[in-house]
Structure formats: C-alpha cells, structure tokens
Motif scaffolding. Structure first.
Motif, mmCIF file in Angstrom:
data_model
loop_
_atom_site.group_PDB
_atom_site.id
_atom_site.type_symbol
_atom_site.label_atom_id
_atom_site.label_comp_id
_atom_site.label_asym_id
_atom_site.label_seq_id
_atom_site.Cartn_x
_atom_site.Cartn_y
_atom_site.Cartn_z
ATOM 1 N N GLY A 90 0.792 -1.232 0.000
ATOM 2 C CA GLY A 90 0.000 0.000 0.000
ATOM 3 C C GLY A 90 0.821 1.277 0.000
ATOM 4 N N ARG A 95 5.137 8.276 -0.845
ATOM 5 C CA ARG A 95 5.929 9.213 -0.020
ATOM 6 C C ARG A 95 6.953 8.486 0.852
ATOM 7 N N GLU A 113 -0.063 -2.997 -4.273
ATOM 8 C CA GLU A 113 -0.934 -1.816 -4.145
ATOM 9 C C GLU A 113 -2.237 -2.109 -4.883
ATOM 10 N N HIS A 152 2.781 1.532 5.637
ATOM 11 C CA HIS A 152 2.480 2.725 6.437
ATOM 12 C C HIS A 152 1.051 3.168 6.180
ATOM 13 N N TYR A 166 -1.766 -10.489 5.870
ATOM 14 C CA TYR A 166 -0.474 -9.871 5.506
ATOM 15 C C TYR A 166 0.602 -10.145 6.563
HETATM 16 C C1 LIG Z 1 -4.154 5.411 3.679
HETATM 17 S S1 LIG Z 1 -3.307 4.935 2.254
HETATM 18 C C2 LIG Z 1 -1.591 5.093 2.741
HETATM 19 C C3 LIG Z 1 -0.687 5.271 1.566
HETATM 20 C C4 LIG Z 1 0.798 5.447 1.910
HETATM 21 N N1 LIG Z 1 1.345 4.259 2.537
HETATM 22 C C5 LIG Z 1 0.969 6.665 2.769
HETATM 23 O O1 LIG Z 1 1.106 6.526 3.992
HETATM 24 O O2 LIG Z 1 0.935 7.750 2.207
HETATM 25 C C6 LIG Z 1 -3.518 3.173 2.168
HETATM 26 C C7 LIG Z 1 -2.929 2.575 0.905
HETATM 27 O O3 LIG Z 1 -3.077 1.166 0.918
HETATM 28 C C8 LIG Z 1 -3.692 0.732 -0.287
HETATM 29 N N2 LIG Z 1 -4.434 -0.484 0.066
HETATM 30 C C9 LIG Z 1 -5.660 -0.572 0.651
HETATM 31 N N3 LIG Z 1 -5.976 -1.850 0.884
HETATM 32 C C10 LIG Z 1 -4.917 -2.593 0.449
HETATM 33 C C11 LIG Z 1 -4.624 -3.985 0.439
HETATM 34 N N4 LIG Z 1 -5.480 -4.864 0.949
HETATM 35 N N5 LIG Z 1 -3.439 -4.395 -0.091
HETATM 36 C C12 LIG Z 1 -2.567 -3.494 -0.597
HETATM 37 N N6 LIG Z 1 -2.777 -2.165 -0.621
HETATM 38 C C13 LIG Z 1 -3.935 -1.721 -0.090
HETATM 39 C C14 LIG Z 1 -4.546 1.910 -0.738
HETATM 40 O O4 LIG Z 1 -4.823 1.880 -2.103
HETATM 41 C C15 LIG Z 1 -3.612 3.060 -0.356
HETATM 42 O O5 LIG Z 1 -2.632 3.277 -1.337
#
Ligand SMILES: C[S@@+](CC[C@H](N)C(=O)[O-])C[C@H]1O[C@@H](n2cnc3c(N)ncnc32)[C@H](O)[C@@H]1O
Length: 250
Positions: A90, A95, A113, A152, A166
């Motif tokens: 994700g 960033r 992602e 994160h 995970y």
């Molecule tokens: C709140 S955002 C945080 C993004 C980044 N890590 C940050 O802190 O700026 C959560 C991220 O996880 C991704 N995401 C949500 N569920 C997920 C999953 N089950 N597996 C992988 N990525 C996921 C979303 O698309 C998003 O990019």
C-alpha cells in the motif's frame, strides 16, 4: 434523488461485494481505491509541492511527518546495513517509498498496491516492481527473500482480515536479520481525548480506523522470531497510530 438511487443500488449489490461510486471521489468506506490520482497530482502541482510533501503538509497538516518516520526507523538501525529487496504494501503516493529508496538504495523494490493508477505511477516514476495484488497476500515474493517489508497507514485502515493475512505473509517472506515495519492503531493511540476526537471526526461506515491490540502484534511477531526494536506514536489526523519496528534474529 441520485444519492437515494445510489444507496438503494449499493444495498442490493452489497451481498456480491460490488458498490457504485463516483470515480472522482474518495470515501472512508473505500480503503482499496485510495485518493483520486489525477485530482491529487493536479492539486500538488498547483501548490508547487512534491506529491509526498503535499500529502504531509496539506492533506495531513503535518509537514515532515514522512521524514520523521524514516528518521525513527533509522534511529533503531533499519538502514544500518545494505538491503537487497524491500517490499512495500500500500505505498499510495509513494511518499515513504521515495525516502526509503534514498535511505537504503535497495536494488529491488516490490510493491503490492490495490489502487491501479497509483501503482502505475510508482512503476513509471521509480522503476519499482508492481506485484499482482489480491489485497491479502505477497504471492509473488519468495520465502525469506526480503530484507524489509513495510506498510504505512495501511493496517490502520484495512479490515482486520487483510492485516492478519499480511502479517503471516510478512513472516514468510522476511529473511534472517530482516525488518517488519508497520503501524496499527493500538490502545496507546486511544488515550485522553482520542475517542471524542474520532467520534466527532464525521468518519462513518468504514473499516478506518482499524484497531489492533498492541500485545497481539508484539506476541505474533515474537512468536515468529522477531523482536520489537522500536515503537513510535505518529500522527494520523484526526488521531494517531503506532509505528512498530520489528527485527528478525539474524
Ligand atoms: C491510507 S493509504 C496510505 C498510503 C501510503 N502508505 C501513505 O502513507 O501515504 C492506504 C494505501 O493502501 C492501499 N491499500 C488498501 N488496501 C490494500 C490492500 N489490501 N493491499 C494493498 N494495498 C492496499 C490503498 O490503495 C492506499 O494506497
């Protein structure tokens, strides 16, 4: 009228896991799609900021928060030895990815992602490897092949089953001496006025914020041969989340 129609449609589609939503909007109940790509990039350009600085400063009101987390990770030794493979779950706008690439210079960086426009952007911008993502598993990463897996602001938002699956996958792919780094909303983030602030936030009907007892995370990773190298309370407006940094015996 439109919103009544949408609500009725979504009610009948829910049992088969489908929802109707505007493509340019993002709601707290849609954690897998993340913020809209085009609009967010445009807003960052208009503000003359990198996308990471825009997310820190404008969207979260916390300038430097990403770098602070990288500094905290460095302070407990995460970047003290060269890394071969880093995996990030994700990464969103990238960033943390951008700063991790600078700090560790790993030859291989894999991402899992769910939001396709963001993963396509990260592949193009940083030459990372986007792995097929089912939302629960690190299927294309071999056993014991990663020096670090990080996530994160992901496990603080997704439903518990995604986090639970995970964690097992992190344990499978992280090799001896490797690192598991992620944040979860623990009881340490819910002291003082925290409950009132969350209740008044207006956030409704989604998995965000998702809570995990601290002890559950610590005992799970201890049982898999990791020790807790450090933990840090970090901002996650309107509240906070706890970054846990685990190191596997090497
Ligand atoms: C709140 S955002 C945080 C993004 C980044 N890590 C940050 O802190 O700026 C959560 C991220 O996880 C991704 N995401 C949500 N569920 C997920 C999953 N089950 N597996 C992988 N990525 C996921 C979303 O698309 C998003 O990019």
């Amino acid at each position: 009228m439109l919103s009544a129609l949408k609500s009725a449609l979504n009610q009948s589609l829910a049992p088969i896991g489908i929802a109707v939503t505007r493509v340019d909007s993002h709601g707290w109940n849609d954690v897998a799609n993340f913020i809209p790509f085009e609009q967010t990039m445009k807003k960052a350009r208009t503000a003359r900021m990198s996308i990471g600085d825009y997310v820190d400063t404008v969207m979260n009101g916390a300038p430097g928060m990403t770098q602070n987390t990288i500094n905290n990770m460095a302070s407990v030794g995460v970047f003290s030895k060269p890394m071969g493979t880093v995996v990030e779950i994700g990464p969103g706008t990238g960033r943390y990815l951008e700063k991790t690439l600078k700090a560790a210079r790993p030859p291989r960086y894999e991402i899992y992602e769910t939001a396709a426009p963001w993963s396509a952007y990260l592949v193009k911008e940083y030459n990372v490897i986007s792995q097929p993502t089912n939302g629960y598993a690190l299927t294309d990463t071999p056993d014991s092949s990663a020096d670090m897996v990080q996530a994160h602001k992901v496990f603080s938002g997704v439903p518990f089953m995604a986090t639970c699956c995970y964690w097992h996958e992190m344990s499978r792919v992280i090799g001896a001496g490797g690192w598991a780094v992620f944040d979860v909303v623990t009881e340490r983030c819910l002291t003082g006025d925290a409950l009132r602030i969350w209740a008044e936030s207006g956030i409704r009907n989604g998995s965000y914020p998702s809570l995990v007892p601290r002890e559950v995370a610590v005992s799970f990773f201890s049982g898999k041969g990791f020790t807790l190298a450090g933990s840090f309370i970090v901002p996650m407006p309107p509240g906070a989340t706890e970054l846990l940094v685990f190191k596997r015996a090497g």
